[in-house]
Design an enzyme around this catalytic site. Structure first.
Site, short mmCIF file in Angstrom:
data_model
loop_
_atom_site.label_atom_id
_atom_site.label_comp_id
_atom_site.label_asym_id
_atom_site.label_seq_id
_atom_site.Cartn_x
_atom_site.Cartn_y
_atom_site.Cartn_z
N SER A 107 -9.70 16.19 -19.64
CA SER A 107 -8.93 16.35 -18.40
C SER A 107 -8.38 15.25 -18.24
O SER A 107 -7.39 14.86 -17.16
CB SER A 107 -9.10 17.26 -17.74
N LYS A 131 -10.13 16.59 -11.06
CA LYS A 131 -8.55 16.00 -10.54
C LYS A 131 -8.54 15.37 -10.05
O LYS A 131 -10.05 14.62 -9.44
CB LYS A 131 -8.35 17.25 -10.31
#
Lengths: 165, 166
Positions: A47, A91
């Site tokens: 990700s 993230k």
């Protein structure tokens, strides 16, 4: 007459106690450092490509800026996943409270399917750098600030990428 | 010349004393931190949202920090939660529903004026204050991620005439 068995045992037990106290002290100190100052973490997964590779990297995580509230847009952060409290995900922080976030509902599909959300008070918006393979705020919504676990600031491994992030 | 050397020696030994004491204090604080965050901590809770269970003026309760780490927080537990609206504030509420449980909300808060019924999402809990008239809880800010739970209240230690398990 030499030292009895009992005395030998006694001195052995004392040495063992001293050694284990040292270990306990060390772990206490390590835990306090990890909680308030900085921490090392291993990040892996698709990700955050191309920032972080698929196979996994070791990074240093700063805990001080979290407590001082000095995290800003663009920082890479460790977040406790709102979907699974045992998992900590990496993230990038894209929006803070009050920001209006516009994103494509499905980036794979060509089209104008966009959604706009305002980040509520006390929350932040996080997204993975690889928008095609990332479960992030576009999936589970804005994340409460208190779920942030730290700011990634330095990459330690692999060595050829050693340096600030 | 000799007195200077003596002074330096005194300085060194004083500095060493101070360092030793500081180390003892540091070790004590470390142990306190570990106990507070991983075992049990006393907390002052106040406010009207948990009447009649907890007093408005302030109760000192013991919160244990073990259950939420092993996933042992269940419906009916009174928990310490970081407020999703303000990360610097800790609030005390009761867990009313776990992930997968159905909840029904009547008007108000972020749901508008309609009565709605939905399921608590995965990884979240629904918390409510025992005093529904004076409580900002999940009816206002929605289900709370499990990771925001910081402890479970299990014993009241003050006021003394209300000492006991909660």
């Amino acid at each position: 007459m030499g030292p009895s068995n009992f005395q030998l045992w006694g001195s052995f037990a004392k040495e063992a106690m001293d050694a284990s106290m040292l270990v306990v002290n060390f772990f206490c100190f390590l835990q306090v450092t990890r909680t308030y100052i900085f921490n090392a973490a291993s990040v892996s997964g698709p990700s955050m490509l191309p920032t972080f590779s698929l196979s996994g990297e070791i990074v240093l995580v700063d805990r001080i800026s979290l407590r001082l509230g000095k995290i800003s847009r663009g920082d890479i952060v460790l977040v406790r996943s709102p979907e699974n409290p045992r998992k900590v995900i990496t993230k990038r922080l894209i929006g803070i409270e009050g920001d209006r976030m516009t994103f494509a509902v499905d980036p794979r599909r060509v089209g104008d399917d966009r959604k706009t959300v305002t980040v509520p008070k006390g929350h932040v918006w996080v997204q993975g750098d690889n928008v095609y393979e990332s479960r992030d705020s576009r999936t589970f919504g804005a994340v409460p600030y208190a779920l942030l676990q730290g700011r990634v600031f330095w990459r330690v491994w692999p060595l050829e990428d050693f340096g600030a992030l | 010349m000799l007195s200077q050397k003596l002074k330096l020696q005194q300085w060194c030994s004083t500095a060493k004393n101070v360092a030793d004491r500081a180390l003892i204090v540091a070790k004590f604080l470390c142990v306190l931190h570990i106990a507070d965050n991983y075992l049990c901590a006393p907390t002052l809770v106040h406010g009207p949202s948990m009447l009649p269970t907890l007093n408005m003026r302030g109760d000192v309760v013991l919160t244990e920090r073990v259950s939420h780490r092993i996933g042992n927080v269940g419906v009916g537990d009174v928990v310490l939660v970081v407020s999703p609206e303000n990360p610097r504030k800790m609030i005390t509420k009761r867990v009313v529903a776990r992930e997968g449980d159905p909840v029904s909300v009547v008007g108000d808060g972020i749901w508008g004026d309609v009565s709605r019924s939905f399921v608590v999402p995965k990884g979240h809990v629904w918390v409510q204050g025992d005093n529904p008239y004076q409580s900002r809880d999940s009816r206002i800010f929605g289900p709370v991620p499990y990771g925001l739970i910081k402890g479970r209240v299990f014993l009241r230690v003050w006021p003394l005439d209300e000492f006991g398990l909660l």
